[in-house]
Design a protein around this motif. Structure first.
Motif, PDB file in Angstrom:
ATOM      1  N   ARG A  75       0.925  -1.252   0.093  1.00  0.00           N
ATOM      2  CA  ARG A  75      -0.067  -0.015   0.051  1.00  0.00           C
ATOM      3  C   ARG A  75       0.717   1.320   0.013  1.00  0.00           C
ATOM      4  NH1 ARG A  75      -4.847   0.222   3.281  1.00  0.00           N
ATOM      5  NH2 ARG A  75      -3.838  -1.287   4.464  1.00  0.00           N
ATOM      6  N   GLY A  76       0.876   2.152  -1.057  1.00  0.00           N
ATOM      7  CA  GLY A  76       1.501   3.317  -1.084  1.00  0.00           C
ATOM      8  C   GLY A  76       3.193   3.321  -1.302  1.00  0.00           C
ATOM      9  N   ASP A  79       2.655   4.918  -6.477  1.00  0.00           N
ATOM     10  CA  ASP A  79       1.462   5.433  -7.140  1.00  0.00           C
ATOM     11  C   ASP A  79       1.744   6.417  -8.223  1.00  0.00           C
ATOM     12  OD1 ASP A  79      -0.181   4.597  -4.520  1.00  0.00           O
ATOM     13  OD2 ASP A  79       1.447   5.986  -3.644  1.00  0.00           O
ATOM     14  N   LEU A 109      -3.242  -8.191   7.676  1.00  0.00           N
ATOM     15  CA  LEU A 109      -3.191  -6.639   7.742  1.00  0.00           C
ATOM     16  C   LEU A 109      -4.582  -6.127   7.133  1.00  0.00           C
ATOM     17  CD1 LEU A 109      -2.014  -3.792   8.422  1.00  0.00           C
ATOM     18  CD2 LEU A 109      -0.722  -3.797   6.198  1.00  0.00           C
ATOM     19  N   ARG A 421       0.739  -4.646  13.000  1.00  0.00           N
ATOM     20  CA  ARG A 421       1.388  -3.183  12.614  1.00  0.00           C
ATOM     21  C   ARG A 421       2.991  -3.638  12.480  1.00  0.00           C
ATOM     22  NH1 ARG A 421      -2.506  -0.566  15.780  1.00  0.00           N
ATOM     23  NH2 ARG A 421      -1.241  -0.344  17.476  1.00  0.00           N
ATOM     24  N   ALA A 428       7.733  -5.022   5.343  1.00  0.00           N
ATOM     25  CA  ALA A 428       7.820  -4.177   4.413  1.00  0.00           C
ATOM     26  C   ALA A 428       9.074  -3.068   4.217  1.00  0.00           C
ATOM     27  CB  ALA A 428       6.661  -2.767   4.693  1.00  0.00           C
ATOM     28  N   ARG A 434      13.275   0.160   2.233  1.00  0.00           N
ATOM     29  CA  ARG A 434      12.953   1.494   2.421  1.00  0.00           C
ATOM     30  C   ARG A 434      12.828   1.842   3.731  1.00  0.00           C
ATOM     31  NH1 ARG A 434       8.020   4.042  -0.896  1.00  0.00           N
ATOM     32  NH2 ARG A 434       8.605   3.516  -2.924  1.00  0.00           N
ATOM     33  N   LEU A 436      10.891   3.333   6.720  1.00  0.00           N
ATOM     34  CA  LEU A 436       9.376   3.695   6.856  1.00  0.00           C
ATOM     35  C   LEU A 436       9.454   5.272   7.739  1.00  0.00           C
ATOM     36  CD1 LEU A 436       7.811   0.491   7.490  1.00  0.00           C
ATOM     37  CD2 LEU A 436       8.364   1.206   5.156  1.00  0.00           C
ATOM     38  N   PHE A 437       8.187   5.962   7.426  1.00  0.00           N
ATOM     39  CA  PHE A 437       8.050   7.152   8.438  1.00  0.00           C
ATOM     40  C   PHE A 437       7.456   7.053   9.633  1.00  0.00           C
ATOM     41  CE2 PHE A 437       3.737   7.081   5.978  1.00  0.00           C
ATOM     42  CZ  PHE A 437       2.974   7.580   6.956  1.00  0.00           C
TER      43      PHE A 437
ATOM     44  N   THR B   9       5.859  13.313  11.162  1.00  0.00           N
ATOM     45  CA  THR B   9       6.101  13.700   9.940  1.00  0.00           C
ATOM     46  C   THR B   9       5.425  14.953   9.568  1.00  0.00           C
ATOM     47  OG1 THR B   9       6.137  11.231   9.598  1.00  0.00           O
ATOM     48  CG2 THR B   9       5.919  12.603   7.658  1.00  0.00           C
ATOM     49  N   VAL B  57       1.159  12.246  11.791  1.00  0.00           N
ATOM     50  CA  VAL B  57       1.474  13.109  10.626  1.00  0.00           C
ATOM     51  C   VAL B  57       0.999  14.518  10.892  1.00  0.00           C
ATOM     52  CG1 VAL B  57       0.949  13.623   8.141  1.00  0.00           C
ATOM     53  CG2 VAL B  57       1.758  11.417   8.852  1.00  0.00           C
ATOM     54  N   THR B 372      -1.706   7.800  12.848  1.00  0.00           N
ATOM     55  CA  THR B 372      -1.468   6.747  11.654  1.00  0.00           C
ATOM     56  C   THR B 372      -1.450   5.557  12.169  1.00  0.00           C
ATOM     57  OG1 THR B 372       0.909   6.823  11.927  1.00  0.00           O
ATOM     58  CG2 THR B 372       0.139   8.758  10.561  1.00  0.00           C
ATOM     59  N   ARG B 373      -1.860   5.008  13.293  1.00  0.00           N
ATOM     60  CA  ARG B 373      -1.967   3.691  13.754  1.00  0.00           C
ATOM     61  C   ARG B 373      -2.855   2.635  13.161  1.00  0.00           C
ATOM     62  NH1 ARG B 373      -2.824   4.906  19.931  1.00  0.00           N
ATOM     63  NH2 ARG B 373      -3.831   6.380  18.996  1.00  0.00           N
ATOM     64  N   TRP B 377      -3.357   2.571   7.196  1.00  0.00           N
ATOM     65  CA  TRP B 377      -2.085   3.666   7.225  1.00  0.00           C
ATOM     66  C   TRP B 377      -0.835   2.859   7.283  1.00  0.00           C
ATOM     67  CZ3 TRP B 377      -0.683   8.563   6.977  1.00  0.00           C
ATOM     68  CH2 TRP B 377      -1.761   9.696   7.180  1.00  0.00           C
ATOM     69  N   HIS B 378      -0.884   1.603   7.270  1.00  0.00           N
ATOM     70  CA  HIS B 378       0.479   0.470   6.978  1.00  0.00           C
ATOM     71  C   HIS B 378       0.499  -0.186   5.670  1.00  0.00           C
ATOM     72  CE1 HIS B 378       0.121   1.376  11.354  1.00  0.00           C
ATOM     73  NE2 HIS B 378       1.327   1.083  11.173  1.00  0.00           N
ATOM     74  N   PRO B 379       1.722  -0.282   5.309  1.00  0.00           N
ATOM     75  CA  PRO B 379       3.161   0.196   5.943  1.00  0.00           C
ATOM     76  C   PRO B 379       3.295   1.757   5.759  1.00  0.00           C
ATOM     77  CG  PRO B 379       3.264  -1.680   4.683  1.00  0.00           C
ATOM     78  CD  PRO B 379       2.160  -1.228   4.074  1.00  0.00           C
ATOM     79  N   HIS B 380       4.265   2.162   6.462  1.00  0.00           N
ATOM     80  CA  HIS B 380       4.463   3.723   6.581  1.00  0.00           C
ATOM     81  C   HIS B 380       5.418   3.941   5.388  1.00  0.00           C
ATOM     82  CE1 HIS B 380       2.898   4.942  10.863  1.00  0.00           C
ATOM     83  NE2 HIS B 380       1.835   4.177  10.061  1.00  0.00           N
ATOM     84  N   TYR B 381       4.974   3.849   4.098  1.00  0.00           N
ATOM     85  CA  TYR B 381       5.995   4.291   3.233  1.00  0.00           C
ATOM     86  C   TYR B 381       5.953   5.822   2.741  1.00  0.00           C
ATOM     87  CZ  TYR B 381       6.042  -0.690   1.510  1.00  0.00           C
ATOM     88  OH  TYR B 381       6.206  -2.074   1.432  1.00  0.00           O
ATOM     89  N   ASP B 382       4.887   6.299   2.652  1.00  0.00           N
ATOM     90  CA  ASP B 382       4.849   7.627   1.970  1.00  0.00           C
ATOM     91  C   ASP B 382       3.433   8.266   2.465  1.00  0.00           C
ATOM     92  OD1 ASP B 382       4.135   9.780   0.360  1.00  0.00           O
ATOM     93  OD2 ASP B 382       4.814   8.925  -1.360  1.00  0.00           O
ATOM     94  N   PRO B 383       3.911   9.403   3.220  1.00  0.00           N
ATOM     95  CA  PRO B 383       2.788  10.057   4.056  1.00  0.00           C
ATOM     96  C   PRO B 383       1.785  10.690   3.270  1.00  0.00           C
ATOM     97  CG  PRO B 383       4.900  11.109   4.474  1.00  0.00           C
ATOM     98  CD  PRO B 383       5.347   9.905   3.763  1.00  0.00           C
ATOM     99  N   SER B 385       1.094   9.922   0.016  1.00  0.00           N
ATOM    100  CA  SER B 385       0.434   8.922  -0.747  1.00  0.00           C
ATOM    101  C   SER B 385      -0.866   8.491   0.282  1.00  0.00           C
ATOM    102  CB  SER B 385       0.985   7.843  -1.008  1.00  0.00           C
ATOM    103  OG  SER B 385       0.053   6.670  -1.353  1.00  0.00           O
ATOM    104  N   HIS B 386      -0.589   8.092   1.446  1.00  0.00           N
ATOM    105  CA  HIS B 386      -1.314   7.899   2.352  1.00  0.00           C
ATOM    106  C   HIS B 386      -2.635   8.914   2.810  1.00  0.00           C
ATOM    107  CE1 HIS B 386       0.381   4.237   2.719  1.00  0.00           C
ATOM    108  NE2 HIS B 386       0.993   4.019   3.676  1.00  0.00           N
ATOM    109  N   ALA B 391      -5.902   7.817   3.694  1.00  0.00           N
ATOM    110  CA  ALA B 391      -6.710   8.128   4.954  1.00  0.00           C
ATOM    111  C   ALA B 391      -8.140   8.455   5.234  1.00  0.00           C
ATOM    112  CB  ALA B 391      -5.894   9.602   5.219  1.00  0.00           C
TER     113      ALA B 391
END
Lengths: 437, 437
Positions: A75-76, A79, A109, A421, A428, A434, A436-437, B9, B57, B372-373, B377-383, B385-386, B391
């Motif tokens: 996910r994400g 994109d 998940l 999580r 991931a 990568r 993660l944030f 973030t 975020v 973001t829990r 929101w997971h995985p936390h690749y790109d805020p 995008s999410h 979101a």
């Protein structure tokens, strides 16, 4: 145990589409035993568990008819790319490295997200499906599962995949107290040679399970089908005998009127995936035409990599809004129709209309209780309009599957969400390199 | 008081579109004083209030550039009707009976929803605007307000409405510590005779406030404009001198390339309302073309009667998804662009780019903290995008406007929500004669 939820507005999604003010739903041993007006206090005393749901809305559990749950791990990750670059450079290289462990945590998940957002049944087409099935068994969700088979490989690999798909369909059919059913899934006309599709469909007949397949998601694959086989995909699949089996097709974006007539004639079910189709720029499926011709249109999220969530409230609203704007017809896909697409039509699409998809006595007790106190629910004119046009998945207060409470006040009772999580994040980061944030 | 939020973030939405991992935002007296990496413990001790936002975020408060807030009282009252029937038989008869009390409670219901869903600034065009302004003053939200003027009435009524609109624009401009600004609003080319539009625009010039107007929402009004005035609406408004003033137009669905060029040339700002345009079957605005020509495109919800909520997270996602699918271009309106439409382009659209719309030192402290829990929101690749693709408004944990905490953990601190629900329900039932569910 006999459970009663009373004082609620019940959206039954039955054939008459009855909506019951100050209504009640009761169930016992996973089966709905009462749907109607709130019983008086004396009658309520006959139940073991009585829940005062005043102000709430109860609707059938939502049915997601197309998903690749484990891809929630991506996910994400990527994109806003042209489709082929997204697939060939981003998705496929990572998916090729997916192990059973990725599928285990990725699908868990996804299941956590689906349960919390009111989805009680999902269709899943992927690999390492034993992992998904075990998650379904343990989390209490309902699922229709199939090992997706891509046939662009040497014959011995084709054979092995087909055997695996058959073994899976046989082993898990009816498992988890009937919550799991199975299908056979040739991935798509453009990823499976015709003879291989025939073999898979023969296996489906042998096992007496439905067929699930991607169909005409992009204009490009339609052109390719014409180039390779001289006909468009629908006629191609018809000639291969696919539609002689109960069949659920995903996407169905690029269809001619003749193709719609063939789907209608054969009772083929459609999983409409508006979010994914928009995000991948595949186009806009001719849903009003399909519905007008009597084709069952249900809703799917597709994977969280192309959506990017698994929220059927969003898909319902998208389905209701998109086709109005696209056809400039404000009567296209009314609210009630969108709600049916996410419930009773979904049950139709997985050939379980007799068991799920509406709140009726004798059906399995899959239901969602919504909280209607938030500002976006007011004034309380029309519960169906509000569910489709105003509600959010966060309005879900309780979710029952087979009469078992699986979500309460935003918490999934059957999943250790913190562990999910953690594991999803770990996998991931390892998989993609990568931070993660 | 000096406040610091750290460990978050930060999506700044500044010109470089910086995203700061493990970042921090500080503010004092309503003004942002720091945006950057999380300061060390010693530096953190210099703040009066320190909030550990780890895992969260932070983004700029969202800006809703087109709304009729009080119409929240009609949310879900009538849907799925042809536009003219919806307007003429449902909306207008009820709106004609709106008193100051309806506007007071309807707009407060809307403000509660907007604040809780992360909107910190909204544009409102309606009647009884003193009520809306007082609600803005008391609730702490920021707003750009205008008395919408329909000119299809006798001359003396026209004059009275114009005087009222001017008096309102003058009285409330800069009120509530600068949180309220005002505009002049001829409702639309098809509801205001040309000379009347000229008068309103002259008044805007005299008061030195921008102009807000509906433009080319439906194909029908474009045809009518050509029939009545010999030109399409954009050229019509250009000739009337509207675009010589700073102007924000709502909808802009039906535009030719020539019209887009005129809007670009005059720096006209657009409020794109995808949810409402789809629901009313108005069509799909040419947003990628507008953006390509350098026109500022912001986001609006329109009223809750045609949306049916006031959730900018939804509009952001719709804007990002819809144009990809409609143009079959996966690069149309990328995530970052959609997020800008809801933030910095929104600030541009209300001519307050120097004050709001991004997290930068010196700007007003309007910001949103997201949790973001949740699984989606997971995985936390790109805020980014999410925020756009995954979101939900329910992820909003805290909202600050002008440095004041107005929403915490899903509760609006400045509004008695129970009272709002009660009054809105009471007025809705009285107004419509319907029993609510």
């Amino acid at each position: 145990m006999k459970t009663l939820i009373y004082g609620v507005t019940v959206i039954t999604a039955n054939a008459a589409f009855d909506v019951i003010p100050n209504g009640a739903v009761a169930f016992e041993n996973g089966v709905i035993t009462y749907v109607g007006p709130t019983p008086d206090e004396k009658a309520r005393a006959a139940y073991d568990e009585v829940l005062d749901g005043r102000g709430g809305v109860v609707l059938p559990g939502l049915i997601n008819t197309h998903c690749h749950a484990a891809m929630a791990l991506l996910r994400g990750y990527a994109d806003d790319l042209p489709l082929q670059a997204w697939l060939e450079e981003k998705m496929w290289p990572l998916e090729a490295r997916f192990t059973a462990e990725h599928v285990r945590w990725g699908s868990l998940l996804a299941i956590a997200e689906m349960l919390k957002t009111g989805t009680t049944t999902f269709v899943d087409m992927y690999d390492h499906m034993d992992e998904v099935a075990r998650n379904v068994e343990e989390t209490g969700i309902r699922a229709v599962l199939c090992r997706g088979v891509i046939g662009l490989c040497p014959r011995e690999v084709q054979v092995a995949k087909l055997e695996e798909a058959k073994a899976f369909a046989r082993a898990w059919r009816g498992a988890a107290d009937g919550r799991i059913t199975t299908m056979m899934a040739p991935h798509a006309p453009y990823t499976c040679p015709p003879d291989y599709i025939r073999e898979i469909v023969d296996a489906a007949a042998e096992l007496d399970v439905p067929v699930h397949i991607h169909l005409s998601e992009t204009a490009r694959e339609v052109e390719q089908n014409v180039r390779d086989y001289g006909v468009r995909p629908v006629e191609h699949l018809r000639r291969l005998g696919v539609f002689d089996r109960p069949t659920l097709v995903a996407h169905a974006v690029h269809l001619t009127d003749e193709e719609i007539a063939i789907l209608a004639e054969h009772g083929v079910k459609v999983s409409h995936n508006p979010g994914s189709n928009l995000k991948l720029a595949s186009g806009i499926a001719p849903v009003p035409k399909l519905l007008a011709k009597g084709v069952t249109v249900s809703l799917g999220t597709d994977s969280a990599a192309s959506n990017n969530n698994l929220d059927l409230f969003e898909e319902m609203r998208l389905a209701a809004l998109l086709h109005k704007g696209h056809t400039q017809d404000p009567l296209a896909v009314p609210a009630a129709e969108a709600l049916k697409m996410a419930t009773i039509y979904g049950a139709d699409a997985v050939f379980q209309r007799d068991r799920i998809g509406s709140l009726e006595v004798g059906k399995r007790a899959d239901l969602v209780l919504l909280d209607t106190r938030a500002p976006h629910w007011h004034p309380h004119y029309d519960p169906v309009s509000h569910v489709v046009y105003a509600a959010r998945a966060s309005d879900v207060r309780r979710v029952y599957v087979d009469g078992r409470l699986v979500v309460e006040n935003g918490v999934c009772l059957t999943i250790d969400e913190e562990r999910v999580r953690y594991e999803a994040s770990r996998l991931a980061a390892e998989l993609t390199g990568r931070s993660l944030f």
